[in-house]
Design a protein around this motif. Structure first.
Motif, PDB file in Angstrom:
ATOM      1  N   THR A   1       0.852  -1.191   0.000  1.00  0.00           N
ATOM      2  CA  THR A   1       0.000   0.000   0.000  1.00  0.00           C
ATOM      3  C   THR A   1       0.877   1.225   0.000  1.00  0.00           C
ATOM      4  O   THR A   1       1.729   1.370   0.881  1.00  0.00           O
ATOM      5  CB  THR A   1      -0.892   0.003   1.269  1.00  0.00           C
ATOM      6  N   GLU A   2       0.661   2.095  -0.966  1.00  0.00           N
ATOM      7  CA  GLU A   2       1.464   3.312  -1.040  1.00  0.00           C
ATOM      8  C   GLU A   2       1.079   4.286   0.067  1.00  0.00           C
ATOM      9  O   GLU A   2      -0.106   4.511   0.321  1.00  0.00           O
ATOM     10  CB  GLU A   2       1.226   3.964  -2.414  1.00  0.00           C
ATOM     11  N   VAL A   3       2.070   4.846   0.725  1.00  0.00           N
ATOM     12  CA  VAL A   3       1.839   5.823   1.791  1.00  0.00           C
ATOM     13  C   VAL A   3       2.759   7.001   1.551  1.00  0.00           C
ATOM     14  O   VAL A   3       3.945   6.827   1.295  1.00  0.00           O
ATOM     15  CB  VAL A   3       2.158   5.220   3.183  1.00  0.00           C
ATOM     16  N   LYS A   4       2.197   8.207   1.642  1.00  0.00           N
ATOM     17  CA  LYS A   4       3.008   9.400   1.439  1.00  0.00           C
ATOM     18  C   LYS A   4       3.146  10.149   2.753  1.00  0.00           C
ATOM     19  O   LYS A   4       2.152  10.570   3.343  1.00  0.00           O
ATOM     20  CB  LYS A   4       2.349  10.287   0.386  1.00  0.00           C
ATOM     21  N   LEU A   5       4.340  10.307   3.255  1.00  0.00           N
ATOM     22  CA  LEU A   5       4.577  11.063   4.485  1.00  0.00           C
ATOM     23  C   LEU A   5       5.488  12.224   4.135  1.00  0.00           C
ATOM     24  O   LEU A   5       6.651  12.034   3.788  1.00  0.00           O
ATOM     25  CB  LEU A   5       5.244  10.174   5.539  1.00  0.00           C
ATOM     26  N   GLY A   6       4.945  13.447   4.218  1.00  0.00           N
ATOM     27  CA  GLY A   6       5.717  14.605   3.779  1.00  0.00           C
ATOM     28  C   GLY A   6       6.029  14.454   2.292  1.00  0.00           C
ATOM     29  O   GLY A   6       5.151  14.171   1.488  1.00  0.00           O
ATOM     30  N   ASP A   7       7.287  14.598   1.936  1.00  0.00           N
ATOM     31  CA  ASP A   7       7.665  14.494   0.523  1.00  0.00           C
ATOM     32  C   ASP A   7       8.089  13.086   0.133  1.00  0.00           C
ATOM     33  O   ASP A   7       8.396  12.828  -1.027  1.00  0.00           O
ATOM     34  CB  ASP A   7       8.829  15.452   0.231  1.00  0.00           C
ATOM     35  N   ASN A   8       8.132  12.183   1.097  1.00  0.00           N
ATOM     36  CA  ASN A   8       8.632  10.839   0.814  1.00  0.00           C
ATOM     37  C   ASN A   8       7.499   9.849   0.561  1.00  0.00           C
ATOM     38  O   ASN A   8       6.440   9.913   1.179  1.00  0.00           O
ATOM     39  CB  ASN A   8       9.496  10.346   1.975  1.00  0.00           C
ATOM     40  N   GLU A   9       7.793   8.908  -0.323  1.00  0.00           N
ATOM     41  CA  GLU A   9       6.811   7.881  -0.642  1.00  0.00           C
ATOM     42  C   GLU A   9       7.294   6.558  -0.079  1.00  0.00           C
ATOM     43  O   GLU A   9       8.442   6.163  -0.283  1.00  0.00           O
ATOM     44  CB  GLU A   9       6.695   7.812  -2.173  1.00  0.00           C
ATOM     45  N   TYR A  10       6.417   5.881   0.644  1.00  0.00           N
ATOM     46  CA  TYR A  10       6.747   4.597   1.252  1.00  0.00           C
ATOM     47  C   TYR A  10       5.713   3.558   0.812  1.00  0.00           C
ATOM     48  O   TYR A  10       4.706   3.889   0.179  1.00  0.00           O
ATOM     49  CB  TYR A  10       6.743   4.709   2.776  1.00  0.00           C
ATOM     50  N   HIS A  11       5.984   2.329   1.170  1.00  0.00           N
ATOM     51  CA  HIS A  11       5.002   1.270   0.936  1.00  0.00           C
ATOM     52  C   HIS A  11       4.864   0.422   2.187  1.00  0.00           C
ATOM     53  O   HIS A  11       5.853   0.135   2.865  1.00  0.00           O
ATOM     54  CB  HIS A  11       5.427   0.379  -0.239  1.00  0.00           C
ATOM     55  N   LEU A  12       3.631   0.016   2.464  1.00  0.00           N
ATOM     56  CA  LEU A  12       3.367  -0.882   3.585  1.00  0.00           C
ATOM     57  C   LEU A  12       3.141  -2.293   3.042  1.00  0.00           C
ATOM     58  O   LEU A  12       2.338  -2.498   2.121  1.00  0.00           O
ATOM     59  CB  LEU A  12       2.109  -0.443   4.341  1.00  0.00           C
ATOM     60  N   TYR A  13       3.840  -3.255   3.607  1.00  0.00           N
ATOM     61  CA  TYR A  13       3.652  -4.662   3.243  1.00  0.00           C
ATOM     62  C   TYR A  13       3.313  -5.455   4.495  1.00  0.00           C
ATOM     63  O   TYR A  13       3.736  -5.087   5.603  1.00  0.00           O
ATOM     64  CB  TYR A  13       4.934  -5.252   2.630  1.00  0.00           C
ATOM     65  N   ARG A  14       2.586  -6.532   4.307  1.00  0.00           N
ATOM     66  CA  ARG A  14       2.420  -7.498   5.379  1.00  0.00           C
ATOM     67  C   ARG A  14       3.725  -8.277   5.477  1.00  0.00           C
ATOM     68  O   ARG A  14       4.299  -8.679   4.456  1.00  0.00           O
ATOM     69  CB  ARG A  14       1.286  -8.476   5.048  1.00  0.00           C
ATOM     70  N   ASP A  15       4.164  -8.495   6.675  1.00  0.00           N
ATOM     71  CA  ASP A  15       5.368  -9.258   6.989  1.00  0.00           C
ATOM     72  C   ASP A  15       5.535 -10.485   6.087  1.00  0.00           C
ATOM     73  O   ASP A  15       6.603 -10.726   5.526  1.00  0.00           O
ATOM     74  CB  ASP A  15       5.227  -9.656   8.464  1.00  0.00           C
ATOM     75  N   ASP A  16       4.468 -11.264   5.902  1.00  0.00           N
ATOM     76  CA  ASP A  16       4.614 -12.532   5.164  1.00  0.00           C
ATOM     77  C   ASP A  16       4.546 -12.361   3.653  1.00  0.00           C
ATOM     78  O   ASP A  16       4.621 -13.356   2.917  1.00  0.00           O
ATOM     79  CB  ASP A  16       3.610 -13.579   5.655  1.00  0.00           C
ATOM     80  N   ASP A  17       4.405 -11.131   3.179  1.00  0.00           N
ATOM     81  CA  ASP A  17       4.484 -10.893   1.737  1.00  0.00           C
ATOM     82  C   ASP A  17       5.916 -10.574   1.289  1.00  0.00           C
ATOM     83  O   ASP A  17       6.202 -10.563   0.096  1.00  0.00           O
ATOM     84  CB  ASP A  17       3.561  -9.741   1.333  1.00  0.00           C
ATOM     85  N   ILE A  18       6.769 -10.277   2.244  1.00  0.00           N
ATOM     86  CA  ILE A  18       8.160  -9.947   1.909  1.00  0.00           C
ATOM     87  C   ILE A  18       8.916 -11.240   1.624  1.00  0.00           C
ATOM     88  O   ILE A  18       8.820 -12.212   2.371  1.00  0.00           O
ATOM     89  CB  ILE A  18       8.810  -9.147   3.069  1.00  0.00           C
ATOM     90  N   LEU A  19       9.625 -11.259   0.505  1.00  0.00           N
ATOM     91  CA  LEU A  19      10.174 -12.523   0.002  1.00  0.00           C
ATOM     92  C   LEU A  19      11.453 -12.959   0.717  1.00  0.00           C
ATOM     93  O   LEU A  19      11.679 -14.145   0.938  1.00  0.00           O
ATOM     94  CB  LEU A  19      10.448 -12.399  -1.493  1.00  0.00           C
ATOM     95  N   GLY A  20      12.310 -11.984   1.057  1.00  0.00           N
ATOM     96  CA  GLY A  20      13.557 -12.356   1.712  1.00  0.00           C
ATOM     97  C   GLY A  20      14.361 -11.111   2.033  1.00  0.00           C
ATOM     98  O   GLY A  20      13.956  -9.991   1.726  1.00  0.00           O
ATOM     99  N   THR A  21      15.499 -11.329   2.689  1.00  0.00           N
ATOM    100  CA  THR A  21      16.395 -10.205   2.982  1.00  0.00           C
ATOM    101  C   THR A  21      17.608 -10.305   2.075  1.00  0.00           C
ATOM    102  O   THR A  21      18.059 -11.404   1.718  1.00  0.00           O
ATOM    103  CB  THR A  21      16.833 -10.218   4.462  1.00  0.00           C
ATOM    104  N   LEU A  22      18.127  -9.144   1.687  1.00  0.00           N
ATOM    105  CA  LEU A  22      19.267  -9.084   0.764  1.00  0.00           C
ATOM    106  C   LEU A  22      20.521  -8.657   1.511  1.00  0.00           C
ATOM    107  O   LEU A  22      20.499  -7.723   2.311  1.00  0.00           O
ATOM    108  CB  LEU A  22      18.972  -8.102  -0.368  1.00  0.00           C
ATOM    109  N   HIS A  23      21.623  -9.359   1.220  1.00  0.00           N
ATOM    110  CA  HIS A  23      22.887  -9.092   1.895  1.00  0.00           C
ATOM    111  C   HIS A  23      24.009  -8.994   0.866  1.00  0.00           C
ATOM    112  O   HIS A  23      23.990  -9.699  -0.142  1.00  0.00           O
ATOM    113  CB  HIS A  23      23.196 -10.219   2.892  1.00  0.00           C
ATOM    114  N   ASP A  24      24.990  -8.133   1.138  1.00  0.00           N
ATOM    115  CA  ASP A  24      26.121  -7.976   0.193  1.00  0.00           C
ATOM    116  C   ASP A  24      27.052  -9.188   0.263  1.00  0.00           C
ATOM    117  O   ASP A  24      27.160  -9.846   1.304  1.00  0.00           O
ATOM    118  CB  ASP A  24      26.896  -6.699   0.526  1.00  0.00           C
TER     119      ASP A  24
END
Lengths: 97, 97, 97, 97, 97, 97, 97
Positions: free
Chosen positions: E74-97
């Motif tokens: 879900t797109e959320v706009k706070l001030g000039d920045n745009e964010y997105h809200l996801y449900r925890d279990d919709d996130i696929l994984g974490t990325l590491h260098d």
């Protein structure tokens, strides 16, 4: 060489029994008498995992002759042989002489 | 020779009772009086497996006369006989004289 | 440089095995013999979280060769490599020589 | 002779109350005043089986006058009488004078 | 001034990482190399509430780089920045260098 | 004589409050000010039965003034009066002066 | 006089915050800067009732400023004021300065 498949969870690997379309003496059999959709169980998974993290054992075991549903199952080809994967609870029953 | 089917889980193998379409004396019976969809229980599965891995016993037993739903059930042919498989909880009730 | 992906929950990162379309000697293989949809497990998540807050361990582990469903999975590109993410319970079985 | 039906699980056998369409004196009643869809409970099942294998008792008992939903229920004919089977939780309430 | 958003339940506030469309030296990058849909975790909720009233902790934490699904959020706009809200279990994984 | 209805499970019998369409002095009220869909609770069921066989008490009680959802509810006619049955969890809230 | 509404279960009564369309000095604000869909919590229900009959507390409290989903919610008019009812778990987060 064909690979060996170990099913996961409550999946059951089945080799379908192709009913003979004619007798040993060569007489053609009517389609009606060949209707039973059965197979031999080749391998079974460890069982579905319950939310309490235990395994629910699969209802059939390797070597069982089983009655299969008319639809469903996933075709799998290993080497030259064709198999089908079913969920444990989609198998209708076991067949005995 | 016909094979014997042992149903899995909460499945029930039923032989449908074909109502007589005429009396012993040969008088045709109106369709209306032959409507009840009933059968005899031939074999029952061990019961559905609950997530706690216990079995929930099936509500009917071999030999019971049961009232069947109008639709549903899986046709199974064993030898020359035709049977139907129902889930335990699709059977409406037991019939008694 | 390509990033490393650590899957969440019961997700499994798989690199699909592309079957050779011709032999080492250069002879084209018929499509039929290349049908098996398999992959190598690159990384697995910690498991789905049960409502009792424990983790249900994933059924496969890093390095396993797995049989994949024909459809499903999410394509992921890390650097020049293409991977697929599957839910643990969508993977059909493990393959062994 | 009509058979007796013992409902399974949480099913309830109901004989619908046909509202009089005219008074004892023969005066026709308007349709509006005959609207209530009610019935008498003839037999109840032992209750739905919970996953913990216990029975959840049925909310109505034999002899109760019940308010029925406008749709649903399975028609059952036993001998010359017509009954309906409802699931326990589809019955709206009990009616009292 | 922009407000601060504290997500509820198992929601995760993510700032999407916009991949550079050209190198520092100004060379345009092909679309293909910019495909990875990732973001930085800005804030996480306390976790979904289980029916036993305990909280199931969220799988990611503030500062994590995460792989996001192609659709959803879900797109959320706070001030000039745009964010997105996801449900925890919709996130696929974490990325590491 | 009208029968008395005792709702089953978590059902709630409600008599809708018809908002006055004109003031006591006879001045017609605009439709806008009569919008609130409320009712008085006439009777409540014992509560839904949980799978552990206990009853979950109903959130409202006889005599409460409740806010009703715009759609849903089952019309019931008892004698000359018209009522509506709602499921406990479809009722939006209670209204207080 | 307007009635007071006490929400049932996990419902939350919210008064939406209408963003100013011009500044105090009368300068019109572009639509873009007024996009955040937020509201003030007026009243909360006691929480959803779990099957174990305990209440799951609501995640927000009276006076909280909340971020609302773009769709959903039930419009309620009490006196001259317009409110919206949301389910606790539909509210996206709380907003803080």
């Amino acid at each position: 060489m064909a690979k060996r498949l170990v099913p996961l969870l409550n999946r059951v690997l089945v080799e379908k029994i192709v009913p003979p379309s004619k007798t040993n003496a060569g007489i053609l059999l009517p389609e009606k008498s060949t209707k039973l959709n059965s197979g031999k169980v080749i391998a079974v998974g460890p069982g579905a995992r319950a939310r309490d993290r235990n395994l629910i054992p699969v209802s059939v075991k390797e070597g069982d002759t089983v009655l299969l549903p008319e639809y469903g199952g996933t075709e799998v080809k290993l080497g030259d042989n064709e198999y089908h994967l079913y969920r444990d609870d989609d198998i209708l029953g076991t067949l005995h002489d």
